[in-house]
Design a protein around this motif. Structure first.
Motif, PDB file in Angstrom:
ATOM      1  N   ARG A  96       0.853  -1.189   0.000  1.00 27.39           N
ATOM      2  CA  ARG A  96       0.000   0.000   0.000  1.00 27.39           C
ATOM      3  C   ARG A  96       0.886   1.235   0.000  1.00 27.39           C
ATOM      4  O   ARG A  96       2.114   1.137   0.133  1.00 27.39           O
ATOM      5  N   THR A  97       0.279   2.398  -0.172  1.00 31.62           N
ATOM      6  CA  THR A  97       1.046   3.644  -0.185  1.00 31.62           C
ATOM      7  C   THR A  97       0.527   4.599   0.884  1.00 31.62           C
ATOM      8  O   THR A  97      -0.562   4.431   1.429  1.00 31.62           O
ATOM      9  N   PHE A  98       1.348   5.626   1.160  1.00 30.88           N
ATOM     10  CA  PHE A  98       1.071   6.590   2.213  1.00 30.88           C
ATOM     11  C   PHE A  98       1.332   8.002   1.687  1.00 30.88           C
ATOM     12  O   PHE A  98       2.187   8.211   0.824  1.00 30.88           O
ATOM     13  N   ASP A  99       0.625   8.977   2.262  1.00 32.15           N
ATOM     14  CA  ASP A  99       0.853  10.376   1.891  1.00 32.15           C
ATOM     15  C   ASP A  99       2.178  10.885   2.436  1.00 32.15           C
ATOM     16  O   ASP A  99       2.833  11.733   1.824  1.00 32.15           O
ATOM     17  N   LEU A 100       2.555  10.400   3.609  1.00 32.94           N
ATOM     18  CA  LEU A 100       3.764  10.853   4.300  1.00 32.94           C
ATOM     19  C   LEU A 100       4.513   9.649   4.856  1.00 32.94           C
ATOM     20  O   LEU A 100       3.901   8.754   5.442  1.00 32.94           O
ATOM     21  N   ILE A 101       5.838   9.647   4.657  1.00 34.03           N
ATOM     22  CA  ILE A 101       6.695   8.649   5.287  1.00 34.03           C
ATOM     23  C   ILE A 101       7.769   9.396   6.065  1.00 34.03           C
ATOM     24  O   ILE A 101       8.389  10.332   5.549  1.00 34.03           O
ATOM     25  N   THR A 102       7.987   8.980   7.313  1.00 36.00           N
ATOM     26  CA  THR A 102       8.985   9.613   8.156  1.00 36.00           C
ATOM     27  C   THR A 102      10.022   8.586   8.602  1.00 36.00           C
ATOM     28  O   THR A 102       9.737   7.391   8.687  1.00 36.00           O
ATOM     29  N   CYS A 103      11.218   9.077   8.921  1.00 33.52           N
ATOM     30  CA  CYS A 103      12.273   8.223   9.472  1.00 33.52           C
ATOM     31  C   CYS A 103      13.238   9.156  10.205  1.00 33.52           C
ATOM     32  O   CYS A 103      14.072   9.822   9.568  1.00 33.52           O
TER      33      CYS A 103
END
Length: 253
Positions: A98-105
Motif C-alpha cells: 500500500r502507499t502513504f501520503d507521508l513517510i517519516t524516518c
C-alpha cells in the motif's frame, strides 16, 4: 551482557530519551508538508522504535503505521500508543502492499544502514510506498556529525523508570577511520526493583551521509524533487552541519 542493537535497550529507551523533542519534530515535518501543499491523511513511520514520533503523528488525526526491525522496541510501542498498526520489517526490503501520503524516518535512523547500497535500498522502498505527490521526511548525521557525535565522546546519566527503579547509563563514542563508521557502546545498569544490578551493553554503528551523497541516492531511488535543510529554521545546510533533514517528493503520477 552484550545484546544486539535495540533489544535490551527497549526497556529503558524512553527514560534515557525523555528530553527528545518528538513533538517539535512532528510540527517541523507537518508544517513543511502544509507549506508544499501535501495533503496528509496517512503516514508510515519507519524505524519507529518505541513509537514516540508515531504517537505525535497519530494525535494529529492521521492513520499511522509504524515499522521497525526490533520486536522488542515494537512491543513497547504497542503497549503505549493505541490506534496504530505496528509492523516488524527491514528498512531495505519491507513491502506493505500500500502507499502513504507521508513517510517519516527520524533520529538518524538511516545512519544505522552502514553497508554499501543499504541507504539506496531503503530509499527505493520508501519511494515505492509513497502515494503520487507524497512526501518522505528524514534526518541523518553527516560524516562530520558521525565523527564528532558528542562533545567529550561520552554521555552519562541516571533516569527513573516507570516501575520506580532507575537506569544508570554510560554511552561512549569512537570513530573508526578505516571503516568510516561511528561506534557507540551503550552500557546500562538497572538499579532497584526486580532487576537490580542487571547490566547490558549494545554496540551501535553509524555511517555519515553528506548532502551530495544523499542527492545521488535520492535521484537513483526515483524521487522527483527534494530539499536538504537544517532544523528548526529550514535553512540550507552549511559545510560544518552535523545533521541535515531531507524532504523528498514522489512524482504526481
Amino acid at each position: 551482557m552484550e545484546h544486539a542493537p535495540f533489544t535490551a535497550l527497549a526497556r529503558v529507551y524512553d527514560a534515557i530519551m525523555a528530553d527528545i523533542e518528538y513533538d517539535a519534530w512532528a510540527d517541523f515535518i507537518l508544517s513543511y508538508a502544509a507549506d508544499v501543499d501535501v495533503k496528509v491523511s496517512s503516514a508510515l513511520d519507519l524505524a519507529c522504535g518505541t513509537g514516540n514520533l508515531t504517537r505525535q503523528l497519530s494525535v494529529q488525526g492521521l492513520s499511522v503505521t509504524g515499522l521497525d526491525g526490533s520486536a522488542e522496541m515494537l512491543a513497547v510501542a504497542a503497549g503505549q500508543v493505541p490506534g496504530v498498526t505496528w509492523v516488524q520489517g527491514d528498512l531495505r526490503t519491507f513491502d506493505l502492499a500500500r502507499t502513504f501520503d507521508l513517510i517519516t524516518c527520524v533520529f538518524d535512523s538511516l545512519n544505522n544502514l552502514v553497508a554499501e547500497g543499504d541507504l539506496l535500498a531503503a530509499l527505493k522502498r520508501a519511494q515505492a510506498h509513497l502515494a503520487p505527490g507524497g512526501l518522505l521526511a528524514f534526518d541523518v548525521n553527516t560524516r562530520l556529525g558521525v565523527r564528532e557525535l558528542w562533545e567529550g565522546d561520552s554521555i552519562e546519566g541516571l533516569e527513573a523508570l516507570p516501575d520506580g527503579s532507575e537506569v544508570h547509563y554510560h554511552w561512549s563514542h569512537r570513530y573508526d577511520a578505516a571503516a568510516k563508521l561511528g561506534v557507540v557502546q551503550a552500557f546500562c545498569r538497572l538499579l532497584g526493583g526486580e532487576h537490580d544490578g542487571e547490566e547490558f551493553v549494545e554496540t551501535h554503528h553509524e555511517r555519515g551521509y553528506d548532502p551530495a551523497e544523499l542527492e545521488d541516492a535520492l535521484r537513483e531511488a526515483g524521487f522527483a524533487s527534494w530539499e536538504i535543510l537544517e532544523y528548526p529554521d529550514y535553512a540550507p545546510p552549511q559545510a560544518d552541519s552535523p545533521r541535515v533533514w531531507v524532504f523528498a517528493r514522489r512524482g504526481p503520477k
